[in-house]
Enzyme design. Structure first.
Site, PDB file in Angstrom:
ATOM      1  N   ASN A 179       1.521  20.921 -21.475  1.00 14.30           N
ATOM      2  CA  ASN A 179       1.102  20.107 -22.619  1.00 14.30           C
ATOM      3  C   ASN A 179       1.396  20.760 -23.954  1.00 14.30           C
ATOM      4  OD1 ASN A 179       0.141  17.768 -21.482  1.00 14.30           O
ATOM      5  ND2 ASN A 179      -1.815  18.713 -20.952  1.00 14.30           N
ATOM      6  N   ARG A 198      -1.159  23.480 -14.876  1.00  9.05           N
ATOM      7  CA  ARG A 198      -0.266  22.431 -15.353  1.00  9.05           C
ATOM      8  C   ARG A 198      -0.510  22.118 -16.829  1.00  9.05           C
ATOM      9  NH1 ARG A 198       1.242  17.476 -11.287  1.00  9.05           N
ATOM     10  NH2 ARG A 198       2.498  16.255 -12.698  1.00  9.05           N
ATOM     11  N   GLU A 215      -3.195  18.386 -11.629  1.00  7.95           N
ATOM     12  CA  GLU A 215      -3.413  18.655 -13.036  1.00  7.95           C
ATOM     13  C   GLU A 215      -4.810  19.130 -13.359  1.00  7.95           C
ATOM     14  OE1 GLU A 215      -2.453  15.339 -15.584  1.00  7.95           O
ATOM     15  OE2 GLU A 215      -1.094  16.619 -16.684  1.00  7.95           O
ATOM     16  N   HIS A 247       2.307  18.761 -27.005  1.00  8.89           N
ATOM     17  CA  HIS A 247       2.009  17.364 -26.693  1.00  8.89           C
ATOM     18  C   HIS A 247       0.722  16.843 -27.328  1.00  8.89           C
ATOM     19  CE1 HIS A 247       5.309  17.763 -23.947  1.00  8.89           C
ATOM     20  NE2 HIS A 247       5.189  16.518 -23.533  1.00  8.89           N
ATOM     21  N   ARG A 288       0.803  -1.234   0.000  1.00  3.14           N
ATOM     22  CA  ARG A 288       0.000   0.000   0.000  1.00  3.14           C
ATOM     23  C   ARG A 288       0.830   1.276   0.000  1.00  3.14           C
ATOM     24  NH1 ARG A 288      -3.165  -3.061   3.560  1.00  3.14           N
ATOM     25  NH2 ARG A 288      -4.914  -3.959   2.435  1.00  3.14           N
ATOM     26  N   LYS A 325       3.828  11.821 -10.905  1.00  5.98           N
ATOM     27  CA  LYS A 325       3.033  10.897 -11.710  1.00  5.98           C
ATOM     28  C   LYS A 325       3.798   9.605 -11.918  1.00  5.98           C
ATOM     29  CE  LYS A 325       1.088  14.129 -14.942  1.00  5.98           C
ATOM     30  NZ  LYS A 325       0.821  14.190 -16.376  1.00  5.98           N
ATOM     31  N   LYS A 354       9.486  23.500 -14.180  1.00  8.89           N
ATOM     32  CA  LYS A 354       8.494  22.424 -14.009  1.00  8.89           C
ATOM     33  C   LYS A 354       8.008  22.383 -12.556  1.00  8.89           C
ATOM     34  CE  LYS A 354       6.635  18.030 -14.672  1.00  8.89           C
ATOM     35  NZ  LYS A 354       6.545  16.728 -15.280  1.00  8.89           N
ATOM     36  N   GLU A 409      11.922  19.033 -24.252  1.00  8.77           N
ATOM     37  CA  GLU A 409      11.161  19.505 -23.084  1.00  8.77           C
ATOM     38  C   GLU A 409      11.772  20.801 -22.534  1.00  8.77           C
ATOM     39  OE1 GLU A 409       8.326  18.045 -22.300  1.00  8.77           O
ATOM     40  OE2 GLU A 409       8.507  15.990 -23.046  1.00  8.77           O
ATOM     41  N   HIS A 420       9.457  10.154 -27.757  1.00  4.07           N
ATOM     42  CA  HIS A 420       8.538  11.142 -27.196  1.00  4.07           C
ATOM     43  C   HIS A 420       9.039  12.575 -27.439  1.00  4.07           C
ATOM     44  CE1 HIS A 420       5.718  13.000 -24.420  1.00  4.07           C
ATOM     45  NE2 HIS A 420       6.747  13.598 -23.848  1.00  4.07           N
ATOM     46  N   HIS A 480       1.704  13.728 -29.049  1.00  8.95           N
ATOM     47  CA  HIS A 480       1.208  12.399 -28.674  1.00  8.95           C
ATOM     48  C   HIS A 480       0.622  11.673 -29.875  1.00  8.95           C
ATOM     49  CE1 HIS A 480       0.780  13.378 -24.128  1.00  8.95           C
ATOM     50  NE2 HIS A 480       1.906  12.737 -24.371  1.00  8.95           N
TER      51      HIS A 480
HETATM   52  N1  LIG Z   1       5.739  10.737 -15.033  1.00 11.50           N
HETATM   53  C1  LIG Z   1       5.816  11.806 -15.798  1.00 11.50           C
HETATM   54  O1  LIG Z   1       5.408  12.900 -15.417  1.00 11.50           O
HETATM   55  C2  LIG Z   1       6.435  11.685 -17.152  1.00 11.50           C
HETATM   56  C3  LIG Z   1       6.737  12.839 -17.880  1.00 11.50           C
HETATM   57  C4  LIG Z   1       7.359  12.706 -19.108  1.00 11.50           C
HETATM   58  C5  LIG Z   1       7.654  11.445 -19.608  1.00 11.50           C
HETATM   59  N2  LIG Z   1       7.340  10.344 -18.887  1.00 11.50           N
HETATM   60  C6  LIG Z   1       7.661   9.001 -19.385  1.00 11.50           C
HETATM   61  O2  LIG Z   1       9.056   8.894 -19.530  1.00 11.50           O
HETATM   62  C7  LIG Z   1       9.329   7.906 -20.532  1.00 11.50           C
HETATM   63  C8  LIG Z   1      10.434   8.404 -21.423  1.00 11.50           C
HETATM   64  O3  LIG Z   1      11.584   8.622 -20.644  1.00 11.50           O
HETATM   65  P1  LIG Z   1      13.034   8.533 -21.290  1.00 11.50           P
HETATM   66  O4  LIG Z   1      13.078   9.338 -22.517  1.00 11.50           O
HETATM   67  O5  LIG Z   1      14.004   8.813 -20.207  1.00 11.50           O
HETATM   68  O6  LIG Z   1      13.100   7.008 -21.769  1.00 11.50           O
HETATM   69  P2  LIG Z   1      13.801   5.715 -21.176  1.00 11.50           P
HETATM   70  O7  LIG Z   1      13.623   5.591 -19.727  1.00 11.50           O
HETATM   71  O8  LIG Z   1      13.375   4.567 -22.026  1.00 11.50           O
HETATM   72  O9  LIG Z   1      15.343   6.012 -21.457  1.00 11.50           O
HETATM   73  C9  LIG Z   1      15.787   6.099 -22.781  1.00 11.50           C
HETATM   74  C10 LIG Z   1      16.957   5.143 -23.033  1.00 11.50           C
HETATM   75  O10 LIG Z   1      18.122   5.694 -22.447  1.00 11.50           O
HETATM   76  C11 LIG Z   1      18.719   4.755 -21.577  1.00 11.50           C
HETATM   77  N3  LIG Z   1      19.377   5.541 -20.523  1.00 11.50           N
HETATM   78  C12 LIG Z   1      18.786   6.291 -19.556  1.00 11.50           C
HETATM   79  N4  LIG Z   1      19.702   6.932 -18.847  1.00 11.50           N
HETATM   80  C13 LIG Z   1      20.921   6.597 -19.357  1.00 11.50           C
HETATM   81  C14 LIG Z   1      22.263   6.961 -19.061  1.00 11.50           C
HETATM   82  N5  LIG Z   1      22.556   7.840 -18.092  1.00 11.50           N
HETATM   83  N6  LIG Z   1      23.238   6.408 -19.798  1.00 11.50           N
HETATM   84  C15 LIG Z   1      22.957   5.544 -20.808  1.00 11.50           C
HETATM   85  N7  LIG Z   1      21.717   5.181 -21.149  1.00 11.50           N
HETATM   86  C16 LIG Z   1      20.714   5.697 -20.429  1.00 11.50           C
HETATM   87  C17 LIG Z   1      17.615   3.858 -21.139  1.00 11.50           C
HETATM   88  O11 LIG Z   1      18.095   2.599 -20.717  1.00 11.50           O
HETATM   89  C18 LIG Z   1      16.773   3.767 -22.410  1.00 11.50           C
HETATM   90  O12 LIG Z   1      17.326   2.799 -23.273  1.00 11.50           O
HETATM   91  C19 LIG Z   1       8.039   7.640 -21.234  1.00 11.50           C
HETATM   92  O13 LIG Z   1       7.538   6.403 -20.818  1.00 11.50           O
HETATM   93  C20 LIG Z   1       7.125   8.746 -20.761  1.00 11.50           C
HETATM   94  O14 LIG Z   1       5.761   8.368 -20.728  1.00 11.50           O
HETATM   95  C21 LIG Z   1       6.743  10.442 -17.685  1.00 11.50           C
HETATM   96 ZN   LIG Z   2       6.697  15.364 -22.637  1.00 13.45          ZN
END
Ligand SMILES: NC(=O)c1ccc[n+]([C@@H]2O[C@H](COP(=O)([O-])OP(=O)(O)OC[C@H]3O[C@@H](n4cnc5c(N)ncnc54)[C@H](O)[C@@H]3O)[C@@H](O)[C@H]2O)c1
Ligand SMILES: [Zn+2]
Length: 367
Positions: free
Chosen positions: A247, A243, A239, A250, A123, A145, A229, A187, A266, A254
């Site tokens: 977007n 906030r 949100e 986006h 939990r 999130k 942010k 971003e 993304h 998206h």
């Molecule tokens: N929770 C939120 O508010 C929020 C906001 C924006 C995006 N997201 C989510 O984030 C995700 C995208 O994140 P991302 O772009 O970081 O993708 P990711 O986590 O897949 O990382 C991208 C790639 O880089 C690699 N990587 C990460 N850090 C590294 C490092 N220091 N050295 C070498 N390789 C490294 C990872 O292993 C992966 O292969 C999506 O799923 C998206 O929905 C969430």
């Molecule tokens: Zn984004």
């Protein structure tokens, strides 16, 4: 430096974001101060786990803490219920109790999955974010999130779960691939457009130093983006209002991401989205002339795509936008800049604008 996220609705959940090169080497001391626990589940993906996971577990063990490294295969397609379930089961098998905490070590995918594990395990147990991609440092690790993707869409199951602390160490970006760095920079550009013209100008002037990962440039970038942010989410944790300006780029973004079946990253999709949405903002008289061109130019300097992929059919994009949560009755709600650094809504007019599908179609087809 430390940036506080002062959550107004849930004051006890306010937390600090620590930003400094080399912070991860002091993780044991930081945890003692911000998140003491009987044991830590260090959750990471296969890439990041290999690069940094063992060192961190050793550092924590040497400091007398119990730490277990749990990794899953890297990639958005593993941000699933199955991964959430497997990680949770492994924590149960390891007999981690309510007095343990989760450390999310990785990019946004790890942030989201590990965060969701922390939100639900017994939990809910405390969460520490150690973002390793630029996108995770300046975006996904702030705001609370967490969640996973399901066949019906991205991020549809999840929970709000604020971290105890976020530890952003720009040194970790040294191993990040250039395309991933660029994706995060989209971003950062968005932050400049929606909140700070001076920051936008910094990105225009210092793109080469940023791309070469010069430490002072990266530190400034992470700091200012995090400030922006954090300030936005602090005023709107769940949100409902302001906030929405996050977007920007986006709605179209998206749709591009989804219709490409996630082959477009993304951040790349957001870059393309910002170009079309800012042209739309000009065409409906919200943004001044030249806004879209300036945004396009900085994205090009940062090695980001600025045109929708040829294969993507405009009709498919419109359908994807219609399915987005923000669409209603032939109109789609978007967040726009009035000019660089000044979002629509800053004068109390509501943070999004309803736009007819046809107007969006025009911009996508003709520009
Ligand atoms: N929770 C939120 O508010 C929020 C906001 C924006 C995006 N997201 C989510 O984030 C995700 C995208 O994140 P991302 O772009 O970081 O993708 P990711 O986590 O897949 O990382 C991208 C790639 O880089 C690699 N990587 C990460 N850090 C590294 C490092 N220091 N050295 C070498 N390789 C490294 C990872 O292993 C992966 O292969 C999506 O799923 C998206 O929905 C969430
Ligand atoms: Zn984004």
């Amino acid at each position: 430096m430390t940036i506080r996220v002062p959550l107004i609705e849930q004051r006890d959940a306010s937390y600090d974001i620590l930003i400094k090169a080399g912070l991860v080497r002091q993780l044991d001391a930081i945890l003692k101060e911000y998140c003491p626990a009987a044991a830590y589940a260090v959750i990471s993906d296969s890439h990041v786990g290999k690069l940094y996971g063992e060192d961190i577990v050793q550092q924590l063990s040497a400091a007398g803490a119990r730490a277990e490294l749990l990794t899953f295969a890297a990639g958005e397609w593993n941000k699933t219920r199955e991964t959430w379930a497997a990680l949770s089961d492994r924590m149960l098998v390891a007999q981690l109790g309510r007095d343990s905490a989760v450390i999310a070590l990785g990019g946004g995918v790890v942030n989201d999955v590990a965060g969701f594990v922390a939100a639900t395990y017994l939990r809910g147990v405390p969460l520490v974010q150690v973002p390793t991609s630029l996108l995770a440092m300046i975006d996904s690790s702030i705001g609370g999130k967490t969640g996973v993707d399901v066949p019906a869409g991205k991020n549809l199951l999840g929970a709000f779960h604020q971290p105890r602390v976020v530890i952003a160490d720009p040194d970790l970006l040294g191993s990040l691939a250039s395309v991933q760095l660029a994706a995060g920079l989209a971003e950062a550009v968005k932050h400049g457009v929606i909140a700070d013209a001076e920051y936008f100008a910094f990105l225009e002037a210092e793109y080469a130093a940023i791309f070469a990962k010069h430490a002072p440039a990266l530190e400034r970038l992470v700091r200012r983006s995090v400030e922006i942010k954090a300030a936005v989410v602090a005023q709107d944790e769940r949100e409902q209002g302001r906030r929405a300006i996050l977007n920007f780029g986006h709605t179209v973004g998206h749709a591009i991401e989804a219709t490409s079946k996630y082959e477009v990253l993304h951040g790349e999709a957001v870059a393309i989205g910002m170009v079309y949405e800012s042209r739309l903002a000009e065409s409906i008289g919200i943004a001044g002339a030249g806004t879209a061109q300036r945004i396009t130019r900085v994205l090009e300097l940062l090695h980001l795509p600025t045109e929708r992929p040829d294969a993507s059919q405009v009709d498919d994009l419109i359908v994807a936008m219609r399915n987005d949560k923000k669409a209603r009755g032939g109109e789609i709600r978007l967040a726009f800049p009035k000019s660089i650094g000044d979002p629509y809504g800053s004068d109390g007019a509501g943070w999004t604008v309803a736009v007819k599908e046809d107007a969006i179609r025009q911009v996508l087809v003709n520009t």
